[in-house]
Motif scaffolding. Sequence first.
Motif, mmCIF file in Angstrom:
data_model
loop_
_atom_site.group_PDB
_atom_site.id
_atom_site.type_symbol
_atom_site.label_atom_id
_atom_site.label_comp_id
_atom_site.label_asym_id
_atom_site.label_seq_id
_atom_site.Cartn_x
_atom_site.Cartn_y
_atom_site.Cartn_z
ATOM 1 N N GLU A 1 0.928 -1.111 0.064
ATOM 2 C CA GLU A 1 -0.178 -0.567 0.053
ATOM 3 C C GLU A 1 1.258 1.248 -0.386
ATOM 4 O O GLU A 1 1.557 0.964 -0.388
ATOM 5 C CB GLU A 1 -0.943 0.012 1.329
ATOM 6 N N ALA B 1 1.481 3.576 2.033
ATOM 7 C CA ALA B 1 2.140 3.138 3.259
ATOM 8 C C ALA B 1 3.316 2.417 3.697
ATOM 9 O O ALA B 1 4.027 3.136 4.071
ATOM 10 C CB ALA B 1 1.200 3.395 4.635
ATOM 11 N N ALA C 1 -3.633 3.987 16.125
ATOM 12 C CA ALA C 1 -3.005 3.312 14.667
ATOM 13 C C ALA C 1 -1.626 3.504 15.297
ATOM 14 O O ALA C 1 -1.191 4.481 15.679
ATOM 15 C CB ALA C 1 -2.829 4.548 13.827
ATOM 16 N N VAL C 2 -0.616 2.234 14.728
ATOM 17 C CA VAL C 2 1.051 2.582 15.657
ATOM 18 C C VAL C 2 1.341 2.233 14.082
ATOM 19 O O VAL C 2 1.394 1.130 13.700
ATOM 20 C CB VAL C 2 1.136 1.147 16.900
ATOM 21 N N HIS D 1 2.692 -1.387 9.826
ATOM 22 C CA HIS D 1 1.703 -0.553 10.573
ATOM 23 C C HIS D 1 0.759 -1.167 11.047
ATOM 24 O O HIS D 1 0.098 -2.317 10.447
ATOM 25 C CB HIS D 1 1.242 -0.005 9.617
ATOM 26 N N GLY D 2 -0.452 -0.516 12.077
ATOM 27 C CA GLY D 2 -1.033 -1.611 12.649
ATOM 28 C C GLY D 2 -1.836 -1.144 13.748
ATOM 29 O O GLY D 2 -1.957 0.215 14.225
ATOM 30 N N TYR D 3 -3.213 -1.496 13.935
ATOM 31 C CA TYR D 3 -4.102 -0.960 15.241
ATOM 32 C C TYR D 3 -3.806 -2.031 16.739
ATOM 33 O O TYR D 3 -4.220 -3.052 16.287
ATOM 34 C CB TYR D 3 -5.319 -1.174 14.702
ATOM 35 N N VAL E 1 -2.004 -4.088 9.978
ATOM 36 C CA VAL E 1 -2.755 -4.057 8.456
ATOM 37 C C VAL E 1 -1.834 -3.992 7.326
ATOM 38 O O VAL E 1 -2.075 -4.501 5.986
ATOM 39 C CB VAL E 1 -3.575 -3.354 8.465
#
Lengths: 269, 269
Positions: free
Chosen positions: B10, B12, B110-111, B140-142, B191
């Motif tokens: 993606e 990001a 979000a981290v 990246h994830g929640y 994610v």
Amino acid sequence: MGKTLEYPKESANTINRYKERGKYDLQTIHQLINTSPVLHVSFANDTDEDGFPALLPMIGQMGSFAYPSAGIDEPLDLYLHGYVSSRIMNLARKKQGEGEVTSNEASGMAVSIAATKVDGLVLSLTPNSHSYNYRSAVVHGYACLVSDPEEKIYAMRLITDSVLDNRWANTRTPPDKSEMSSTSILRVRVVNASAKVRAGAPHDDRKDTERADLVDSVWTGVVPVYERLGDPVPSLDNRVDEVPGYIRQYVERVNRLNEDYAMSVTRDK
Amino acid sequence: MGKTLEYPKESANTINRYKERGKYDLQTIHQLINTSPVLHVSFANDTDEDGFPALLPMIGQMGSFAYPSAGIDEPLDLYLHGYVSSRIMNLARKKQGEGEVTSNEASGMAVSIAATKVDGLVLSLTPNSHSYNYRSAVVHGYACLVSDPEEKIYAMRLITDSVLDNRWANTRTPPDKSEMSSTSILRVRVVNASAKVRAGAPHDDRKDTERADLVDSVWTGVVPVYERLGDPVPSLDNRVDEVPGYIRQYVERVNRLNEDYAMSVTRDK
């Protein structure tokens, strides 16, 4: 005897948990940054809608172009090095105004920068009291692209010599035109910073130290951890027969310092 | 032969600079996280008006509570460990709704999480082509607080055993009530993620390799860099005479793996 300079304690950098491990003096923080081969740099990512801050490993060093003889315990800027069209450089350029070269520090990009060293595995009676010996520093500041070619070369030299002492003087310099234009340097004006240091033996609660069955069966202590440089391996194209003295000396010195520090914090003072 | 799972590319997480160094397979990324004693965690800092993202060193591990036997190359969550009232835990709690326990992953914080290893100093003819051999991963994830005590213990064990293999089974467990309530665990649903790996010898441009004066005077090659564990140092309270086998074996195995990898990337394949 000079006085010890400290960064101001603000809400963003004050250590609240294990307060006694908090350090604010410039020397501790600058030394950690300058002896860490890699820093982690974080900033708000304009282009990402999911809210993930940008986070990337970068090479950087503290220094002062205005006062090159400044000591490690004096006010310094943090220089970061990167490719001209990397995301961080593009973003910094955008913040400074498209195409326009500015030296207005206030318009810089807010960045957080961390340096962390693990110095030991601290093994205690129960998982809850396990820890690492470690040293970490976090710096907050505003980043601007360096436009003065002399300051850029100052920072490039600083960063090259951080990879290996005196390497700049022993390689082909100065950078040519295409090298100067493909490399960007960010100067971060530091506004606050803090460090956190854990050193020493494991500590257990009385509820565990009073249990003979535990104390007699669980090994407690510290496994020292340190970064080690191995013997230099020449490239297949290398034509210099012996490893030069400045390389050998650097490897020996760094190995001695790293191991000595990790060993020195295995027990309480 | 199973198929190789990769994270989606993606905006990001796609590597644009040195594309050939980019890796997206779960195995490479998970292994980097799980063998790094310290991770750097970044998130937007609600309470800071100056725009600096929060950035802190934390301990974490990839694992799956739902499928504990999942391999390193299979979908896993990232567990982070911290003090109950640390800023990150307070913020996560706030995001999940004050006092309310929720398992709604979408409401997580979000981290961005990074793991980086330096594997060598890459010394070439000119500063511009200097580099490090390195491996870095960014995830990246929640993040949500874990409320199920069984999942919490699963993660605590995972994290304790990441400090040193089998340490959990060789210490006083399970955590008691006050230990359970003073420790919080964040579960990060990943994610997207990516890794970047540089390995091998230095590479110079023809403009420098064609200059005999340079090639005959500048040593080029790689200085291997690796994390080393020293001999375990018992605490003054320790009553177990010999360092237990599982500790000795861990120290030996990690040292062998770390040194072997750094040496294996000093030359091009």
